[in-house]
Design an enzyme around this catalytic site. Sequence first.
Site, PDB file in Angstrom:
ATOM      1  N   ALA A 201      28.289  43.443  38.478  1.00  9.88           N
ATOM      2  CA  ALA A 201      29.170  42.934  39.546  1.00  9.88           C
ATOM      3  C   ALA A 201      30.438  43.763  39.618  1.00  9.88           C
ATOM      4  O   ALA A 201      31.043  43.916  40.677  1.00  9.88           O
ATOM      5  CB  ALA A 201      29.529  41.473  39.298  1.00  9.88           C
ATOM      6  N   GLU A 204      29.227  47.553  41.481  1.00 11.49           N
ATOM      7  CA  GLU A 204      28.459  47.629  42.734  1.00 11.49           C
ATOM      8  C   GLU A 204      29.268  47.102  43.923  1.00 11.49           C
ATOM      9  O   GLU A 204      29.083  47.544  45.048  1.00 11.49           O
ATOM     10  CB  GLU A 204      27.150  46.837  42.606  1.00 11.49           C
ATOM     11  N   SER A 206      32.913  46.806  44.162  1.00 11.36           N
ATOM     12  CA  SER A 206      34.132  47.568  44.480  1.00 11.36           C
ATOM     13  C   SER A 206      33.807  48.909  45.123  1.00 11.36           C
ATOM     14  O   SER A 206      34.483  49.328  46.056  1.00 11.36           O
ATOM     15  CB  SER A 206      34.949  47.828  43.219  1.00 11.36           C
ATOM     16  N   CYS A 314      35.589  34.779  43.014  1.00 15.85           N
ATOM     17  CA  CYS A 314      35.300  36.021  42.288  1.00 15.85           C
ATOM     18  C   CYS A 314      36.213  36.205  41.073  1.00 15.85           C
ATOM     19  O   CYS A 314      37.439  36.241  41.197  1.00 15.85           O
ATOM     20  CB  CYS A 314      35.465  37.216  43.227  1.00 15.85           C
ATOM     21  N   GLU A 323      41.825  47.796  42.869  1.00 12.30           N
ATOM     22  CA  GLU A 323      41.081  49.048  43.063  1.00 12.30           C
ATOM     23  C   GLU A 323      41.196  49.507  44.518  1.00 12.30           C
ATOM     24  O   GLU A 323      41.357  50.703  44.796  1.00 12.30           O
ATOM     25  CB  GLU A 323      39.606  48.861  42.692  1.00 12.30           C
TER      26      GLU A 323
HETATM   27  C1  HEM Z   1      35.956  43.996  46.472  1.00  9.52           C
HETATM   28  C2  HEM Z   1      35.107  43.733  45.506  1.00  9.52           C
HETATM   29  C3  HEM Z   1      34.427  42.395  45.297  1.00  9.52           C
HETATM   30  C4  HEM Z   1      33.967  41.455  46.191  1.00  9.52           C
HETATM   31  C5  HEM Z   1      34.013  41.515  47.717  1.00  9.52           C
HETATM   32  C6  HEM Z   1      33.426  40.341  45.414  1.00  9.52           C
HETATM   33  C7  HEM Z   1      32.894  39.177  45.963  1.00  9.52           C
HETATM   34  C8  HEM Z   1      32.541  38.041  45.229  1.00  9.52           C
HETATM   35  C9  HEM Z   1      32.177  36.768  45.809  1.00  9.52           C
HETATM   36  C10 HEM Z   1      32.106  36.456  47.304  1.00  9.52           C
HETATM   37  C11 HEM Z   1      31.900  35.917  44.784  1.00  9.52           C
HETATM   38  C12 HEM Z   1      31.527  34.410  44.899  1.00  9.52           C
HETATM   39  C13 HEM Z   1      30.085  34.205  45.247  1.00  9.52           C
HETATM   40  C14 HEM Z   1      29.755  32.745  45.486  1.00  9.52           C
HETATM   41  O1  HEM Z   1      30.472  31.814  45.070  1.00  9.52           O
HETATM   42  O2  HEM Z   1      28.710  32.494  46.113  1.00  9.52           O
HETATM   43  C15 HEM Z   1      32.080  36.651  43.548  1.00  9.52           C
HETATM   44  C16 HEM Z   1      31.878  36.141  42.285  1.00  9.52           C
HETATM   45  C17 HEM Z   1      31.973  36.893  41.125  1.00  9.52           C
HETATM   46  N1  HEM Z   1      32.439  38.204  41.024  1.00  9.52           N
HETATM   47 FE1  HEM Z   1      33.079  39.376  42.536  1.00  9.52          FE
HETATM   48  N2  HEM Z   1      33.556  40.639  44.082  1.00  9.52           N
HETATM   49  C18 HEM Z   1      34.174  41.865  43.960  1.00  9.52           C
HETATM   50  C19 HEM Z   1      34.514  42.510  42.783  1.00  9.52           C
HETATM   51  C20 HEM Z   1      34.203  42.050  41.521  1.00  9.52           C
HETATM   52  C21 HEM Z   1      34.541  42.750  40.295  1.00  9.52           C
HETATM   53  C22 HEM Z   1      35.315  44.066  40.191  1.00  9.52           C
HETATM   54  C23 HEM Z   1      34.039  41.996  39.265  1.00  9.52           C
HETATM   55  C24 HEM Z   1      34.159  42.330  37.798  1.00  9.52           C
HETATM   56  C25 HEM Z   1      34.631  41.563  36.925  1.00  9.52           C
HETATM   57  C26 HEM Z   1      33.406  40.809  39.851  1.00  9.52           C
HETATM   58  C27 HEM Z   1      32.790  39.782  39.155  1.00  9.52           C
HETATM   59  C28 HEM Z   1      32.385  38.575  39.690  1.00  9.52           C
HETATM   60  C29 HEM Z   1      31.866  37.458  38.905  1.00  9.52           C
HETATM   61  C30 HEM Z   1      31.635  37.448  37.389  1.00  9.52           C
HETATM   62  C31 HEM Z   1      31.611  36.403  39.794  1.00  9.52           C
HETATM   63  C32 HEM Z   1      31.074  35.008  39.460  1.00  9.52           C
HETATM   64  C33 HEM Z   1      32.242  34.103  39.142  1.00  9.52           C
HETATM   65  C34 HEM Z   1      31.845  32.675  38.762  1.00  9.52           C
HETATM   66  O3  HEM Z   1      30.703  32.271  38.989  1.00  9.52           O
HETATM   67  O4  HEM Z   1      32.706  31.958  38.220  1.00  9.52           O
HETATM   68  N3  HEM Z   1      33.528  40.892  41.219  1.00  9.52           N
HETATM   69  N4  HEM Z   1      32.476  37.946  43.837  1.00  9.52           N
END
Ligand code: HEM
Length: 365
Positions: A201, A204, A206, A314, A323
């Site tokens: 996550a 892919e 960012s 997220c 970033e």
């Molecule tokens: C611009 C970049 C990013 C976007 C647009 C994005 C988008 C999202 C979205 C929409 C969700 C929620 C999905 C849902 O509830 O159905 C999510 C969850 C998550 N993202 Fe990102 N993300 C980004 C970058 C990152 C990065 C850099 C990390 C690295 C740590 C990350 C790790 C996670 C994790 C671990 C979750 C699950 C959180 C949970 O269930 O408590 N994401 N992300």
Amino acid sequence: MRLPYGGDAWLVTRYSDARIVLADPRFSRAATLGADIPRMLPDPDYAPAILTMDPPAHTRIRRLVAGAFSARQVAALRPMIEAHADDLIDRMLAAGPPADLVAGFGKPLAMAVICDVLGVPPGDQERFRGWSTTAVTAQTVAPAELEAALANLSGYLTELVAARRRHPTDDVLGQLVAARDDGEQLSEEELVFLGVTLLVAGHETSEKAIADAMFVLLQRPQQVERLRADPGLLPTAVEELLRYLPLETAGGAFSRVVTEELELGGVRLEAGDVVFVRLSVANRDPRTFAEPDRLDLTRARNPHLAFGHGIHLCLGSYLGRTELQVSLDRLLDRLPRLRLAVDPAEVQWRTDGFVRGPVRLPVTW
Ligand code: HEM
């Protein structure tokens, strides 16, 4: 809507309804695990990821990693992110134009940053990059290939965990190993899969968001000039880009199962119904955002849902936005004549991952 497997589901597009589905505990992520429900893939989802947990398991795991990705921690990472960005721009300048902002900037930047944060040796990228790409392009790969990629990623993380037991470290993986071994706050399987999730996550998403943002910006030279003239506008501009960009793909939405009968947006939902939220459509809801189809880099009130909402908001939202801020800042500052090297219509898009992004983004300066 009708899904390729498992029948019909509800699609939520209104902003106010989207927020309810994402935050109300009567919409469960855990109930999607292993269930024969409407879905994009042939096999039900079995991955025991943080994103497929409900409280209290979710609360326990999230608490262990929240600190490492907090606004304060990420602010301290900014110089590291800037150094990686500058290094990549140095290489672009040394090689001369044209360049591909995906292969030459967004991809290596996002990968270097998450490797640094987790403590994954950057030299191992060649080993896990292919598995990671397979893991996020689940819709287009054979189920056996997906299973093998996840098993390989888990095997790789298991090795890294074992190495930390021999030589403790204070990177995020090291902290998680300590939490596992000190009071068993998470199981070995949870530990390994959390590592896989963060690694996949973490880059892919960012890398594609950076390329998407540059694709949109480089077609609007006046807005770029405005940003150059007033870099203080960058944080506001990045929020607007996150709202405006259609980041998610058809398969990039994570469904929820309704746990008890309820009403949403005037529709009655039964227990067991499956609901998908389309964040990019909710982000253009005219009831919430004035002139939603206009990219307004000065938009002051911007409660967009690009990072989701509620308990699964997220984890990397501060890291992702930082970033993006650093990328825009360094690219615009150091390449004053940066522009697309092709007609925007010629850019091809990858839509088989969680986040949509250009295959290549040729630029010149
Ligand atoms: C611009 C970049 C990013 C976007 C647009 C994005 C988008 C999202 C979205 C929409 C969700 C929620 C999905 C849902 O509830 O159905 C999510 C969850 C998550 N993202 Fe990102 N993300 C980004 C970058 C990152 C990065 C850099 C990390 C690295 C740590 C990350 C790790 C996670 C994790 C671990 C979750 C699950 C959180 C949970 O269930 O408590 N994401 N992300």
